[in-house]
Enzyme design. Sequence first.
Site, mmCIF file in Angstrom:
data_model
loop_
_atom_site.group_PDB
_atom_site.id
_atom_site.type_symbol
_atom_site.label_atom_id
_atom_site.label_comp_id
_atom_site.label_asym_id
_atom_site.label_seq_id
_atom_site.Cartn_x
_atom_site.Cartn_y
_atom_site.Cartn_z
ATOM 1 N N LEU A 1 49.144 31.263 36.565
ATOM 2 C CA LEU A 1 49.332 30.742 37.925
ATOM 3 C C LEU A 1 48.943 31.808 38.947
ATOM 4 O O LEU A 1 49.710 32.173 39.823
ATOM 5 C CB LEU A 1 50.783 30.267 38.123
ATOM 6 C CG LEU A 1 50.985 29.228 39.221
ATOM 7 C CD1 LEU A 1 50.363 27.896 38.819
ATOM 8 C CD2 LEU A 1 52.466 29.031 39.519
ATOM 9 N N GLY A 2 47.702 32.305 38.803
ATOM 10 C CA GLY A 2 47.143 33.235 39.788
ATOM 11 C C GLY A 2 46.560 32.451 40.950
ATOM 12 O O GLY A 2 46.981 31.337 41.233
ATOM 13 N N ARG B 1 52.541 35.424 32.870
ATOM 14 C CA ARG B 1 53.195 36.618 32.334
ATOM 15 C C ARG B 1 54.659 36.671 32.784
ATOM 16 O O ARG B 1 55.541 37.018 32.045
ATOM 17 C CB ARG B 1 52.463 37.874 32.825
ATOM 18 C CG ARG B 1 51.273 38.262 31.971
ATOM 19 C CD ARG B 1 50.468 39.344 32.665
ATOM 20 N NE ARG B 1 49.780 38.827 33.839
ATOM 21 C CZ ARG B 1 49.347 39.570 34.846
ATOM 22 N NH1 ARG B 1 49.546 40.866 34.852
ATOM 23 N NH2 ARG B 1 48.696 39.019 35.865
ATOM 24 N N GLY C 1 38.799 28.930 32.425
ATOM 25 C CA GLY C 1 39.036 30.373 32.330
ATOM 26 C C GLY C 1 37.863 31.046 31.654
ATOM 27 O O GLY C 1 36.781 31.205 32.246
ATOM 28 N N ARG C 2 38.082 31.424 30.399
ATOM 29 C CA ARG C 2 37.005 31.971 29.578
ATOM 30 C C ARG C 2 37.017 31.215 28.251
ATOM 31 O O ARG C 2 38.077 30.798 27.787
ATOM 32 C CB ARG C 2 37.243 33.458 29.309
ATOM 33 C CG ARG C 2 36.939 34.372 30.488
ATOM 34 C CD ARG C 2 35.442 34.617 30.663
ATOM 35 N NE ARG C 2 35.164 35.547 31.744
ATOM 36 C CZ ARG C 2 34.796 35.186 32.973
ATOM 37 N NH1 ARG C 2 34.684 33.899 33.289
ATOM 38 N NH2 ARG C 2 34.542 36.096 33.891
ATOM 39 N N GLU D 1 28.616 31.301 24.945
ATOM 40 C CA GLU D 1 27.689 30.817 25.967
ATOM 41 C C GLU D 1 26.355 31.532 25.844
ATOM 42 O O GLU D 1 26.332 32.719 25.509
ATOM 43 C CB GLU D 1 28.297 31.049 27.358
ATOM 44 C CG GLU D 1 29.579 30.263 27.536
ATOM 45 C CD GLU D 1 30.276 30.543 28.870
ATOM 46 O OE1 GLU D 1 29.673 31.185 29.737
ATOM 47 O OE2 GLU D 1 31.409 30.085 29.027
ATOM 48 N N HIS E 1 29.290 26.458 32.618
ATOM 49 C CA HIS E 1 29.909 27.571 33.356
ATOM 50 C C HIS E 1 29.461 27.558 34.826
ATOM 51 O O HIS E 1 28.964 28.572 35.354
ATOM 52 C CB HIS E 1 29.556 28.915 32.694
ATOM 53 C CG HIS E 1 30.570 29.996 32.989
ATOM 54 N ND1 HIS E 1 30.955 30.960 32.093
ATOM 55 C CD2 HIS E 1 31.298 30.253 34.108
ATOM 56 C CE1 HIS E 1 31.852 31.770 32.633
ATOM 57 N NE2 HIS E 1 32.085 31.355 33.862
ATOM 58 N N ALA F 1 31.616 26.432 37.367
ATOM 59 C CA ALA F 1 32.778 26.251 38.249
ATOM 60 C C ALA F 1 32.671 27.109 39.510
ATOM 61 O O ALA F 1 33.265 26.782 40.532
ATOM 62 C CB ALA F 1 34.084 26.560 37.498
#
Lengths: 330, 330
Positions: A167-168, A190, A246-247, A276, A294, A296
């Site tokens: 939740l950044g 975290r 994300g990744r 990728e 990729h 986004a």
Amino acid sequence: MASSGVGGQEPTAVPPLLLFRLPPILLFRRVDAAFYAALRQRYRVLDFFASGEPLPAFLAAVVVGGGAVRVDSAFLDAVPSLRFVFSTGAGVDHIDLHECARRGVAVANSGRVYSTDVADHAVALLIDVLRRVSAAQRFVRRGLWPVQGDYPLGNKLGSKRVGIIGLGNIGSLIAKRLEAFGCVIYYNSRRQRDSVPYKYFPNVQDLASESDVLIVACALNKYTRHIVNKDVLEALGKDGIIINIGRGANVDEPELVRALKEGRIAGAGLDVFENEPKAPAELLSMDNVVMTPHIAVFTSESRSDLRDTTISNLEAFFSGKPLLTPVLPW
Amino acid sequence: MASSGVGGQEPTAVPPLLLFRLPPILLFRRVDAAFYAALRQRYRVLDFFASGEPLPAFLAAVVVGGGAVRVDSAFLDAVPSLRFVFSTGAGVDHIDLHECARRGVAVANSGRVYSTDVADHAVALLIDVLRRVSAAQRFVRRGLWPVQGDYPLGNKLGSKRVGIIGLGNIGSLIAKRLEAFGCVIYYNSRRQRDSVPYKYFPNVQDLASESDVLIVACALNKYTRHIVNKDVLEALGKDGIIINIGRGANVDEPELVRALKEGRIAGAGLDVFENEPKAPAELLSMDNVVMTPHIAVFTSESRSDLRDTTISNLEAFFSGKPLLTPVLPW
């Protein structure tokens, strides 16, 4: 276009004799013409892709894209003069932050430049999977609508329980958007945030078992590699949907592919992949999977903001001022 | 699935001798098994599609889908006993409301059952067009990512000026969602709403010239047929995007196709078309057009809500109580 205009052909605004007085920076990323011109007005730009020359020993700063180069001990050994690394991506999993900190090399990244675009893309992927937008469009484009009639029902977004991993900046923006659609927001992070009203799950597997949708919005590091693994997919269950902006390596991709093939989860929206630019071949024919390359962060607006953020950080670094968007090791 | 389980084979919960005491309703729409069972528990259901028989003279109520039958003077002449028309769609452009009112035939529709799903779909189409989601996905599915590299940039949703034509239930829900993405909301409607903070444009052409995106969210009637015409497209301009989740005929489709072909607008997201189930052939190969087969209302959740709303209105009608979701002529 994402890449154009690199190379040394175009005239610089700086007279040649002054050029060598400009601070040298190494560019490890293809940038557009406007971005390149903005850099060359201010710096002696060494373009790794254009020159292919070895890393110069006098280099002070480097601008790297996501994944084109790994800034690790070997890289830092090769340019002992380096004092600043700017990552044009938000993710810095290609930079050894601890090693940089140990050697006194400052690191900055694109900050929040991409956050809204990535959050928007996550929402687009989720509605697409739930409402079968892409699949229904293929049905139209193949001329099947007049032949087969009504398309199968999708599922409503409202009141879905969406579990956000991380939740950044991005995760928070996704939450804000999905609240407007009437979703119930849960999260894993975290640590628990005091400032948000969403239910916190310290454990990802518990989050998955309480959620209809899991959205991966965390950074990639040793704690989050394969944070979505077989057990988490199992907990999410056969009606569950995975969204990953994300990744790729945040998800155990072979396990995801298996779960999709065997119907153990309902669908996936993926902008990132473990290898990728390759997406798993098994997914290419699945109608319940939405895959984008990729993109986004790929908007012309954010590209222009990135140029400004890069220049501002380089100027801050070369004038000894605080960086605008520093990245510190945990 | 959208259609299944119609026909008279399955056993009814009502003993045969009592069946003829139940109020007769005519079903002019394919419904799923659960919906059909719910109707048959309460009514003597005459299924037009299953029987193909002529309209019975004793009929009190009819349940019609969108466009399968026109409830006009000729229809009403054929069933003079008819006192109630329920439309399972939100749009009632296939029902002559004035003629119904003149003859004392009450009309109700699905009310707000679909509103959130349609609003969600509109947002999905808009992000898809702006961010090239479907087109980028085709790029991945065709295996072009490893070959061609980065996909071209899209455009950011945030801060876009979105002009909504029709600020009813659906339009308002679209506005609420897009506010969460940081869009600026403008609208055109029959009359200005005092309760909303959005800028009102009495004229659609003025709305178009001030907007980056036009979203058609109005009912279809004689005032709104081709409300998006050549002049409105011209006012919207070459960077403009059209989203239509209203009715196909709200847009002058040949003019829209021409504008797209000639690059006079930037893109379109269309769930509805003038000649459904046909989408214009010229659009099928355009990457800046997203087309879905009128699925904005197609979720299993809304289908179940529709069943409840239909039964509630029929029960209200047959027990002489006020309808839950009445539709009146303007």
